[in-house]
Scaffold this motif. Structure first.
Motif, PDB file in Angstrom:
ATOM      1  N   LEU A   1    -109.095  63.239  33.311  1.00  0.00           N
ATOM      2  CA  LEU A   1    -109.050  64.700  33.314  1.00  0.00           C
ATOM      3  C   LEU A   1    -107.619  65.174  33.065  1.00  0.00           C
ATOM      4  O   LEU A   1    -107.357  66.048  32.232  1.00  0.00           O
ATOM      5  CB  LEU A   1    -109.554  65.216  34.668  1.00  0.00           C
ATOM      6  N   PHE A   2    -106.672  64.541  33.764  1.00  0.00           N
ATOM      7  CA  PHE A   2    -105.271  64.922  33.617  1.00  0.00           C
ATOM      8  C   PHE A   2    -104.759  64.606  32.210  1.00  0.00           C
ATOM      9  O   PHE A   2    -104.066  65.423  31.589  1.00  0.00           O
ATOM     10  CB  PHE A   2    -104.426  64.211  34.679  1.00  0.00           C
TER      11      PHE A   2
ATOM     12  N   TRP B   1    -108.749  59.973  50.133  1.00  0.00           N
ATOM     13  CA  TRP B   1    -108.626  59.769  48.685  1.00  0.00           C
ATOM     14  C   TRP B   1    -108.893  61.056  47.919  1.00  0.00           C
ATOM     15  O   TRP B   1    -108.165  61.384  46.978  1.00  0.00           O
ATOM     16  CB  TRP B   1    -109.598  58.666  48.211  1.00  0.00           C
TER      17      TRP B   1
ATOM     18  N   LEU C   1    -113.643  57.066  40.550  1.00  0.00           N
ATOM     19  CA  LEU C   1    -113.142  58.410  40.856  1.00  0.00           C
ATOM     20  C   LEU C   1    -111.722  58.572  40.325  1.00  0.00           C
ATOM     21  O   LEU C   1    -111.385  59.579  39.690  1.00  0.00           O
ATOM     22  CB  LEU C   1    -113.155  58.658  42.367  1.00  0.00           C
ATOM     23  N   LEU C   2    -110.888  57.551  40.561  1.00  0.00           N
ATOM     24  CA  LEU C   2    -109.499  57.619  40.101  1.00  0.00           C
ATOM     25  C   LEU C   2    -109.458  57.728  38.577  1.00  0.00           C
ATOM     26  O   LEU C   2    -108.707  58.537  38.019  1.00  0.00           O
ATOM     27  CB  LEU C   2    -108.723  56.384  40.568  1.00  0.00           C
TER      28      LEU C   2
ATOM     29  N   LEU D   1    -106.930  49.329  46.424  1.00  0.00           N
ATOM     30  CA  LEU D   1    -107.974  49.748  45.491  1.00  0.00           C
ATOM     31  C   LEU D   1    -108.756  48.554  44.960  1.00  0.00           C
ATOM     32  O   LEU D   1    -109.953  48.641  44.703  1.00  0.00           O
ATOM     33  CB  LEU D   1    -107.334  50.517  44.327  1.00  0.00           C
TER      34      LEU D   1
ATOM     35  N   ILE E   1     -92.505  57.380  41.375  1.00  0.00           N
ATOM     36  CA  ILE E   1     -92.513  56.400  40.284  1.00  0.00           C
ATOM     37  C   ILE E   1     -92.520  57.123  38.935  1.00  0.00           C
ATOM     38  O   ILE E   1     -91.933  56.645  37.967  1.00  0.00           O
ATOM     39  CB  ILE E   1     -93.724  55.447  40.430  1.00  0.00           C
ATOM     40  N   PHE E   2     -93.171  58.292  38.859  1.00  0.00           N
ATOM     41  CA  PHE E   2     -93.167  59.051  37.602  1.00  0.00           C
ATOM     42  C   PHE E   2     -91.988  60.027  37.510  1.00  0.00           C
ATOM     43  O   PHE E   2     -91.434  60.243  36.442  1.00  0.00           O
ATOM     44  CB  PHE E   2     -94.489  59.799  37.423  1.00  0.00           C
TER      45      PHE E   2
ATOM     46  N   LEU F   1     -95.958  56.942  44.573  1.00  0.00           N
ATOM     47  CA  LEU F   1     -96.519  57.065  43.216  1.00  0.00           C
ATOM     48  C   LEU F   1     -95.903  58.225  42.443  1.00  0.00           C
ATOM     49  O   LEU F   1     -95.536  58.101  41.277  1.00  0.00           O
ATOM     50  CB  LEU F   1     -98.028  57.314  43.294  1.00  0.00           C
TER      51      LEU F   1
ATOM     52  N   LEU G   1    -103.307  66.254  41.063  1.00  0.00           N
ATOM     53  CA  LEU G   1    -103.420  67.347  40.103  1.00  0.00           C
ATOM     54  C   LEU G   1    -102.381  68.439  40.372  1.00  0.00           C
ATOM     55  O   LEU G   1    -101.943  69.114  39.446  1.00  0.00           O
ATOM     56  CB  LEU G   1    -104.841  67.913  40.106  1.00  0.00           C
TER      57      LEU G   1
ATOM     58  N   VAL H   1    -110.261  61.271  37.504  1.00  0.00           N
ATOM     59  CA  VAL H   1    -109.153  62.194  37.749  1.00  0.00           C
ATOM     60  C   VAL H   1    -108.036  61.971  36.715  1.00  0.00           C
ATOM     61  O   VAL H   1    -107.498  62.923  36.152  1.00  0.00           O
ATOM     62  CB  VAL H   1    -108.607  62.024  39.189  1.00  0.00           C
TER      63      VAL H   1
ATOM     64  N   PHE I   1    -106.406  63.048  45.373  1.00  0.00           N
ATOM     65  CA  PHE I   1    -106.692  63.459  43.994  1.00  0.00           C
ATOM     66  C   PHE I   1    -106.218  64.895  43.754  1.00  0.00           C
ATOM     67  O   PHE I   1    -105.672  65.205  42.700  1.00  0.00           O
ATOM     68  CB  PHE I   1    -108.192  63.351  43.695  1.00  0.00           C
TER      69      PHE I   1
ATOM     70  N   ALA J   1    -101.384  51.226  43.456  1.00  0.00           N
ATOM     71  CA  ALA J   1    -102.756  51.628  43.791  1.00  0.00           C
ATOM     72  C   ALA J   1    -103.630  50.403  44.075  1.00  0.00           C
ATOM     73  O   ALA J   1    -104.383  50.388  45.045  1.00  0.00           O
ATOM     74  CB  ALA J   1    -103.354  52.460  42.665  1.00  0.00           C
TER      75      ALA J   1
ATOM     76  N   ALA K   1     -97.493  52.264  38.900  1.00  0.00           N
ATOM     77  CA  ALA K   1     -98.449  53.081  39.657  1.00  0.00           C
ATOM     78  C   ALA K   1     -99.739  52.295  39.906  1.00  0.00           C
ATOM     79  O   ALA K   1    -100.295  52.329  41.007  1.00  0.00           O
ATOM     80  CB  ALA K   1     -98.746  54.375  38.908  1.00  0.00           C
TER      81      ALA K   1
ATOM     82  N   LEU L   1    -116.577  52.594  43.505  1.00  0.00           N
ATOM     83  CA  LEU L   1    -116.625  54.054  43.404  1.00  0.00           C
ATOM     84  C   LEU L   1    -115.209  54.647  43.393  1.00  0.00           C
ATOM     85  O   LEU L   1    -114.924  55.583  42.647  1.00  0.00           O
ATOM     86  CB  LEU L   1    -117.425  54.626  44.581  1.00  0.00           C
ATOM     87  N   TYR L   2    -114.298  54.078  44.210  1.00  0.00           N
ATOM     88  CA  TYR L   2    -112.926  54.596  44.282  1.00  0.00           C
ATOM     89  C   TYR L   2    -112.225  54.459  42.938  1.00  0.00           C
ATOM     90  O   TYR L   2    -111.494  55.355  42.509  1.00  0.00           O
ATOM     91  CB  TYR L   2    -112.132  53.842  45.357  1.00  0.00           C
TER      92      TYR L   2
ATOM     93  N   MET M   1    -112.478  58.043  52.419  1.00  0.00           N
ATOM     94  CA  MET M   1    -112.891  58.750  51.203  1.00  0.00           C
ATOM     95  C   MET M   1    -112.304  60.164  51.200  1.00  0.00           C
ATOM     96  O   MET M   1    -111.821  60.656  50.184  1.00  0.00           O
ATOM     97  CB  MET M   1    -114.423  58.792  51.118  1.00  0.00           C
TER      98      MET M   1
END
Lengths: 209, 104
Positions: free
Chosen positions: B89-90, A26, B82-83, B72, A199-200, A196, A34, B86, A30, B66, B62, B78-79, A23
């Motif tokens: 938000l972005f 992870w 959470l993703l 995932l 990839i973008f 990841l 960002l 996020v 995150f 994941a 992506a 929960l994971y 956790m």
């Protein structure tokens, strides 16, 4: 450890918690998302303001090398995912071998990236060089973002490779086993994040014409 | 090889993905890469369409990474929540900033 009250806690030094560790990884990922997200935001705004210039500048990038690097990272993502499968099955030898392959692929990625950067720097597109200074504002912005984003990503590739090297060392020492493989898992998560981001980055910098 | 797909909410990482599953995941990702490059190289005249497809394909890639490589799919939900938070938000950052710039 001494307790003045003589109280002995039920947890006597065995603080391993695989779930919490994962956790934590992870949550860290995150924040990484960002961090790069901020750069993607900057890219989006400048692209909206300089659509034509970004288009022209993006034609300077080598799609073939970008595609090869994408494939290299995708394959390396698979090899580290397989390394986790191997250690879960207790196959330490295969796990270490797959981790070595992953590190080797990270080196291939960096070598290709090095040649790409060298070519751009030879043309004078690196921020501060004469050709760069004389580019139209939008095009120099593109190259600034190109170098900034790809080098920040490359930094993550290097950190990821070092992380995986540590996992190889710990696995060989016998600290990573079929019952205790959180380290491999976390290295895998980090390495997949590197994939990841690319990839973008790949379509945004190389492909969007 | 043990498959506990039926129990994705299992607390500890009991699930072991097979080598074959990882290989299929890679094959899917490579296919999507070929597709996105082809759209870019051969569809250069459809400009805004190619931006949309490139971003759509990148998002699918992506999610595949994941869900399968990062396990995932087999983690506690929960994971995934959470993703989602996020990412939303972005996306909110992107949308609000775009609205701001497009209305100047």
């Amino acid at each position: 450890m001494e307790h003045a009250t003589g109280l002995v806690l039920p947890n006597s030094g065995h603080n391993r918690d695989a779930e919490a560790s994962k956790m934590g990884m992870w949550l860290f990922l995150f924040t990484e998302l960002l961090l790069f997200g901020g750069l993607f935001l900057v890219y989006m705004v400048y692209r909206m303001l300089n659509a034509e210039a970004f288009l022209l500048a993006s034609f300077e990038l080598n799609i073939a090398l970008g595609t090869i690097n994408t494939v290299v990272l995708l394959v390396s993502s698979m090899t580290i995912a397989m390394a986790i499968t191997a250690i879960q099955k207790g196959d330490r030898k295969t796990s270490v071998l797959l981790l070595y392959v992953t590190v080797a692929l990270s080196l291939v990625f960096m070598v290709i990236k090095f040649f790409e950067w060298s070519a751009k720097i030879n043309y004078g597109y690196f921020p501060g060089m004469e050709v760069y200074q004389n580019l139209p504002a939008g095009e120099s912005l593109f190259f600034f973002l190109y170098f900034f984003m790809t080098s920040l990503h490359a930094l993550h590739v290097i950190i990821g490779a070092v992380f995986i090297a540590v996992v190889i060392y710990r696995t060989n020492k016998g600290f990573v086993t079929a019952e205790k493989y959180t380290l491999t898992e976390n290295a895998g998560l980090y390495w997949h994040l590197v994939d990841l981001i690319w990839i973008f980055l790949f379509p945004l910098l190389y492909l969007i014409h | 090889m043990e498959h506990k797909n039926e129990q994705p909410n299992e607390a500890q990482g009991h699930h072991i993905s097979s080598y074959k599953e990882h290989f299929s995941t890679l094959a899917a990702l490579l296919l999507l890469t070929v597709l996105t490059v082809a759209v870019s190289v051969f569809g250069a005249d459809l400009r805004s369409l190619s931006v949309a497809t490139a971003l759509l394909i990148a998002t699918i890639k992506a999610l595949v990474v994941a869900y399968y490589f990062m396990h995932l799919k087999y983690e506690h939900k929960l994971y995934r929540w959470l993703l989602l938070v996020v990412v939303l938000l972005f996306v909110l950052f992107l949308v609000v900033t775009s609205i701001e710039y497009l209305n100047r």
